[in-house]
Design an enzyme around this catalytic site. Structure first.
Site, PDB file in Angstrom:
ATOM      1  N   ARG A  39     -84.227  30.711  13.734  1.00  0.00           N
ATOM      2  CA  ARG A  39     -84.466  29.382  13.175  1.00  0.00           C
ATOM      3  C   ARG A  39     -84.975  29.515  11.737  1.00  0.00           C
ATOM      4  NH1 ARG A  39     -86.678  29.564  18.326  1.00  0.00           N
ATOM      5  NH2 ARG A  39     -85.838  28.023  19.773  1.00  0.00           N
ATOM      6  N   HIS A 120     -79.674  24.348  10.949  1.00  0.00           N
ATOM      7  CA  HIS A 120     -79.811  24.735  12.365  1.00  0.00           C
ATOM      8  C   HIS A 120     -78.460  25.036  13.013  1.00  0.00           C
ATOM      9  CE1 HIS A 120     -82.570  25.166  15.718  1.00  0.00           C
ATOM     10  NE2 HIS A 120     -81.698  24.539  16.486  1.00  0.00           N
ATOM     11  N   ARG A 123     -77.523  28.604  14.141  1.00  0.00           N
ATOM     12  CA  ARG A 123     -77.848  29.160  15.467  1.00  0.00           C
ATOM     13  C   ARG A 123     -76.658  29.063  16.408  1.00  0.00           C
ATOM     14  NH1 ARG A 123     -82.646  30.495  17.555  1.00  0.00           N
ATOM     15  NH2 ARG A 123     -82.648  29.262  19.440  1.00  0.00           N
ATOM     16  N   HIS A 146     -83.955  31.637  23.855  1.00  0.00           N
ATOM     17  CA  HIS A 146     -83.892  30.501  24.777  1.00  0.00           C
ATOM     18  C   HIS A 146     -84.444  30.902  26.139  1.00  0.00           C
ATOM     19  CE1 HIS A 146     -80.949  28.981  21.793  1.00  0.00           C
ATOM     20  NE2 HIS A 146     -81.567  27.863  22.091  1.00  0.00           N
TER      21      HIS A 146
END
Length: 169
Positions: A39, A120, A123, A146
């Site tokens: 991120r 973003h 990602r 995650h």
């Protein structure tokens, strides 16, 4: 790929030389995100002491999930990091403040007529690019940080044709 190059061009970076302007640092960070699935905040929090060049990983003390993790660094990510002259251990890898970073990225995407692109999104692209190189989705989750596969599914969007080809391998 074309979108990536357009944004990088608007930020004024050639992709191979050491960044010298804030815009070039934003471009560098975007490339690093595409190679690591990190991120923006994780990249901006990186210090040189967090990079282990021998073990090829970046250590994140605190992530959005509240956990620490080690992010493996591909050869391309290592090449990017080696472009930059290593600073003091406590110096940031990307020396740009968040607010200025956001302004520069928004300006570049506007100038490139890519208003639909967000930092973003790197990602999603990184996860989708990495997935076929890994033996299972748990490895991908370990890289991206995650905690649940349902959240990972938001980022990993394989093409049905690619999955079909893997069935025949």
């Amino acid at each position: 790929m074309a979108d990536r190059k357009a944004i990088i061009a608007k930020l004024g970076w050639d992709g191979t030389s050491e960044p010298t302007t804030s815009g070039q640092w934003v471009a560098f960070a975007f490339y690093l995100a595409l190679e690591t699935a990190m991120r923006k905040g994780e990249i901006l929090s990186l210090r040189w002491s967090d990079i282990d060049f021998d073990a090829r990983h970046a250590h994140l003390d605190m992530t959005k999930n509240g956990d620490e993790r080690d992010v493996p660094l591909s050869k391309a990510a290592m090449t990017l990091l080696r472009i930059v002259r290593k600073q003091e251990p406590t110096a940031p890898v990307v020396p740009v403040r968040t607010g200025h970073f956001d302004k520069l990225f928004r300006g570049a995407k506007r100038e490139a007529s890519l208003s639909h692109i967000h930092f973003h999104d790197s990602r999603r692209e990184a996860a989708t690019t990495m997935a076929p190189k890994l033996s299972n989705v748990l490895q991908l989750a370990a890289i991206t940080g995650h905690k649940s596969l349902s959240m990972l599914q938001v980022y990993y969007k394989p093409k049905a044709a690619d999955l079909a080809a893997r069935l025949d391998a």
